[in-house]
Design an enzyme around this catalytic site. Structure first.
Site, PDB file in Angstrom:
ATOM      1  N   ARG A  78       0.847  -1.194   0.000  1.00 27.21           N
ATOM      2  CA  ARG A  78       0.000   0.000   0.000  1.00 27.21           C
ATOM      3  C   ARG A  78       0.886   1.249   0.000  1.00 27.21           C
ATOM      4  O   ARG A  78       1.961   1.257   0.619  1.00 27.21           O
ATOM      5  CB  ARG A  78      -0.878  -0.030   1.257  1.00 27.21           C
ATOM      6  CG  ARG A  78      -1.903   1.104   1.391  1.00 27.21           C
ATOM      7  CD  ARG A  78      -3.005   0.997   0.409  1.00 27.21           C
ATOM      8  NE  ARG A  78      -4.158   1.833   0.770  1.00 27.21           N
ATOM      9  CZ  ARG A  78      -5.125   2.149  -0.091  1.00 27.21           C
ATOM     10  NH1 ARG A  78      -5.083   1.706  -1.345  1.00 27.21           N
ATOM     11  NH2 ARG A  78      -6.147   2.888   0.284  1.00 27.21           N
ATOM     12  N   THR A 122      -8.953   0.578 -10.565  1.00 28.84           N
ATOM     13  CA  THR A 122      -8.412  -0.487  -9.712  1.00 28.84           C
ATOM     14  C   THR A 122      -8.540  -1.788 -10.490  1.00 28.84           C
ATOM     15  O   THR A 122      -9.234  -1.855 -11.501  1.00 28.84           O
ATOM     16  CB  THR A 122      -9.119  -0.524  -8.339  1.00 28.84           C
ATOM     17  OG1 THR A 122      -8.969   0.764  -7.752  1.00 28.84           O
ATOM     18  CG2 THR A 122      -8.567  -1.564  -7.399  1.00 28.84           C
ATOM     19  N   THR A 132      -4.131  -0.893  -7.238  1.00 24.86           N
ATOM     20  CA  THR A 132      -4.840   0.343  -7.552  1.00 24.86           C
ATOM     21  C   THR A 132      -3.934   1.550  -7.733  1.00 24.86           C
ATOM     22  O   THR A 132      -2.802   1.563  -7.234  1.00 24.86           O
ATOM     23  CB  THR A 132      -5.884   0.654  -6.450  1.00 24.86           C
ATOM     24  OG1 THR A 132      -6.713   1.737  -6.865  1.00 24.86           O
ATOM     25  CG2 THR A 132      -5.223   1.016  -5.129  1.00 24.86           C
ATOM     26  N   SER A 150      -7.967   1.194   3.078  1.00 26.14           N
ATOM     27  CA  SER A 150      -8.399   0.692   1.771  1.00 26.14           C
ATOM     28  C   SER A 150      -9.628  -0.195   1.942  1.00 26.14           C
ATOM     29  O   SER A 150      -9.900  -0.688   3.034  1.00 26.14           O
ATOM     30  CB  SER A 150      -7.262  -0.135   1.164  1.00 26.14           C
ATOM     31  OG  SER A 150      -7.675  -0.757  -0.021  1.00 26.14           O
ATOM     32  N   SER A 151     -10.330  -0.385   0.846  1.00 27.26           N
ATOM     33  CA  SER A 151     -11.428  -1.364   0.829  1.00 27.26           C
ATOM     34  C   SER A 151     -11.045  -2.605   0.035  1.00 27.26           C
ATOM     35  O   SER A 151     -11.862  -3.519  -0.105  1.00 27.26           O
ATOM     36  CB  SER A 151     -12.671  -0.753   0.187  1.00 27.26           C
ATOM     37  OG  SER A 151     -13.065   0.404   0.873  1.00 27.26           O
ATOM     38  N   GLY A 175     -13.967   0.583  -5.400  1.00 19.55           N
ATOM     39  CA  GLY A 175     -13.962   1.536  -4.291  1.00 19.55           C
ATOM     40  C   GLY A 175     -14.702   0.981  -3.094  1.00 19.55           C
ATOM     41  O   GLY A 175     -14.483  -0.160  -2.678  1.00 19.55           O
TER      42      GLY A 175
HETATM   43  O1  DON Z   1      -7.970   1.260  -1.782  1.00 19.64           O
HETATM   44  C1  DON Z   1      -9.142   1.532  -2.019  1.00 19.64           C
HETATM   45  O2  DON Z   1     -10.062   1.108  -1.363  1.00 19.64           O
HETATM   46  C2  DON Z   1      -9.461   2.392  -3.227  1.00 19.64           C
HETATM   47  N1  DON Z   1      -8.344   3.229  -3.542  1.00 19.64           N
HETATM   48  C3  DON Z   1      -9.855   1.508  -4.370  1.00 19.64           C
HETATM   49  C4  DON Z   1     -10.357   2.302  -5.550  1.00 19.64           C
HETATM   50  C5  DON Z   1     -11.162   1.509  -6.491  1.00 19.64           C
HETATM   51  O3  DON Z   1     -11.427   0.350  -6.307  1.00 19.64           O
HETATM   52  C6  DON Z   1     -11.655   2.229  -7.683  1.00 19.64           C
HETATM   53  N2  DON Z   1     -12.459   1.383  -8.503  1.00 19.64           N
HETATM   54  N3  DON Z   1     -13.552   1.581  -8.828  1.00 19.64           N
END
Ligand code: DON
Length: 574
Positions: A101, A375, A393, A446-447, A467
């Site tokens: 990360r 992502t 991502t 993060s998710s 996201g």
């Molecule tokens: O780490 C995270 O949770 C976000 N930066 C992920 C972003 C993401 O999945 C965008 N996709 N739609």
């Protein structure tokens, strides 16, 4: 679904450093004999198979797929970004999560995205180098190759270097997402010249050639960590970022560290789930949601009851995410409490089958949620049964939309995943407080939820971008796997989502009938239909009972690459 089993129990350990063996569910005598890869781009899937054919294992292939995705899917992940690689080794059952990360630069401050009146200015946290965390992906590639691979780094990076040198034709997703971010990128002509070679006029099939990125990858291949985090690349990154408002220092790069974390491990009936540990919120939230629905006689419930109970469980898990979760090296996260069945029993006492509990009764603020789909996730099993589930991502499409000149490294805008101010929603509408406040050197919450489910007969590997919606998509995929379905079903199933705030159930178009929606509304839910689907799930399944592998990519996008192949065993490592 195995939710009625009174023996249901949940184990979870999230150690901060180092990883220890998790049960050896995949016994050494059983191997698939074939390999399966599902990624968001067929050229990246091809790169993975090339490395397996060359004698590499799943971990080498994961590096090759990640690096190839960095070249051909720059809207979603990249060498300027980060991710989590959840890995399971067949020979001894060892599992670990490689945490690559991004980190906040040392000069980051809690108020860096606020104006003089204390108001949050989103442009600063998403556009240009001030939005970028220190990349973790290249360090993770080096770490995985050195500690778990069989090939040399230069071999694992060779397909990506070739793709960057020769170029690739852009697909529909690239064009669509550039439509959203292109205007921002045009502020930096040198970046736009790489990713938007004909200005705004971009069509499917247009070629992107990345000689600077190829040279950056070559320095990494030759010198390992130092080839990116020190020397020429590091100097150009810092100089380029700071010339456009960044706050990076050479030490931010040199000090970057990959951390191995013990996966969140959940025993759910006969299944052992391995999933993402903090600084991802995914594993804890998945555990909470499964705990909350555990006592219900699931098959006996109507579809509306199931959606209602899942939405109520999601609401509560996302509330706790906002209050408690962040980088475990900076905040004490009450992991054991959050994932304990007793805690779930308490939370469940506020759940009713006939009524939704408004999120305002649980605390805090609503706000926006923006569109995006970037992502990337890939799932991979090699012929020996080694497994990688990786979600990577750069945050929003094309990250910060800025690449420091002479590097080809498109920077992430992961800083937006911090809570820029207490209760301030990020680009996905997720709120957070002190545990996810900006601090120097800290990883933003993060998710991303790469997941592996080890069962006595079937093994599932899955994950997705999306996201805030990643966690709920993975839960729905896991439940579908428990129901006996394979990856084609998990990746295509209609989706629904609740994230506490905004207080609504978000539905894909074909997820529920009008009658079911009315029924949910009569229980007090606000139901919002979303025209555009979400996610880009990539799953593989190994059925050990009949010896088959399956790989599937999300039908919502045309560009995925999913395949099962026999690997010619005559190839050896040179
Ligand atoms: O780490 C995270 O949770 C976000 N930066 C992920 C972003 C993401 O999945 C965008 N996709 N739609």
């Amino acid at each position: 679904m195995p939710t009625n089993n009174p023996l249901f129990s949940m184990l979870m350990t999230a150690m901060l450093f180092g990883a220890t063996a998790v049960l050896a569910d995949v016994t050494p005598t059983q191997r698939p004999g074939q390999a399966a890869i599902s990624s968001a781009h067929e050229l990246a899937t091809e790169a993975g198979f090339e490395i397996l054919q060359a004698g590499g294992n799943a971990f080498d292939a994961a590096v090759a797929v990640s690096a190839a995705l960095a070249v051909v899917e720059p809207e979603s992940s990249g060498i300027g970004g980060g991710g989590f690689w959840l890995m399971h080794r067949a020979e001894d059952g060892f599992s670990t999560m490689v945490d690559g990360r991004e980190t906040a630069p040392a000069a980051a401050t809690g108020d860096m995205y606020l104006d003089e009146n204390g108001e949050f200015v989103r442009e600063r946290s998403i556009n240009g180098p001030l939005a970028a965390g220190i990349p973790g992906a290249p360090a993770a590639w080096v770490h995985i190759t050195e500690h778990y691979g069989r090939l040399r780094l230069e071999q694992n990076l060779a397909p990506a270097i070739r793709l960057a040198t020769d170029g690739f034709g852009v697909d529909e997703k690239y064009v669509m997402l550039m439509g959203w971010r292109g205007e921002v990128m045009l502020q930096w002509p040198e970046t736009a010249a790489i990713f938007l070679p004909n200005g705004q006029d971009l069509n499917v099939g247009d070629r992107i050639v990345q000689p600077d990125l190829a040279a950056t990858l070559e320095r990494l291949a030759e010198h390992g960590f130092d080839g990116f985090y020190r020397g020429t690349t590091a100097e150009r990154l810092v100089e380029g970022a700071n010339a456009e408002g960044g706050i990076w220092r050479l030490d931010d790069l040199a000090d970057y560290q990959v951390i191995e974390r013990e996966p969140i491990t959940i025993q759910y009936d006969e299944y052992r789930l391995l999933t993402a540990a903090p600084p991802s919120s995914g594993g804890i939230a998945i555990a909470q949601i499964l705990n909350l629905i555990e006592p219900y006689d699931w098959p006996a419930l109507s579809r509306t009851d199931q959606v209602h109970l899942l939405a109520e469980s999601m609401r509560r898990a996302y509330r706790d995410r906002s209050l408690y979760l962040g980088d475990p090296d900076f905040s004490d996260i009450p992991v054991q409490r959050l994932i304990s069945p007793d805690y779930a029993d308490g939370l469940r006492s506020t759940m009713r089958l006939d009524r939704a509990l408004p999120s305002s009764f649980l605390a805090a603020d609503p706000d926006l949620i923006e569109e995006s789909n970037n992502t990337t996730h890939f799932s991979l099993i090699d012929a020996d049964g080694n497994i990688v589930s990786a979600t990577l991502t750069v945050n929003l499409p094309f990250g910060a939309a800025f690449a420091p000149p002479g590097t080809g490294v498109l920077l992430n805008n992961e800083m937006d995943d911090f809570a820029a101010a207490p209760g301030e929603p990020n680009a996905y509408g997720l709120i957070g407080f002190a545990a996810n406040a900006i601090e120097p050197g800290k990883r933003m919450l993060s998710s991303m939820s790469p997941t592996i489910v080890l069962g006595p007969e079937r093994v599932a590997v899955l994950g997705t971008p999306g996201g805030s919606r990643i966690i709920t998509m993975v839960v729905l995929g896991i439940l579908d796997f428990f129901d006996g379905h394979g990856p084609h079903s998990w990746v295509s199933k209609p989706r629904f989502h609740h994230q506490y705030l905004p207080d609504e159930i978000l539905l894909e178009n074909d997820a529920l009938t009008d009658q079911q929606i009315e029924d949910l509304e009569s229980r007090g839910h606000e139901v919002t239909l979303r025209e555009r689907p979400w996610g880009n799930m990539h799953g593989v399944m190994w059925n050990r009972a009949n010896g088959t592998l399956e790989a599937a990519h999300d039908p919502r996008w045309t560009s995925g690459g999913a395949d099962v192949r026999t690997i010619d065993a005559s190839h050896t490592v040179d």
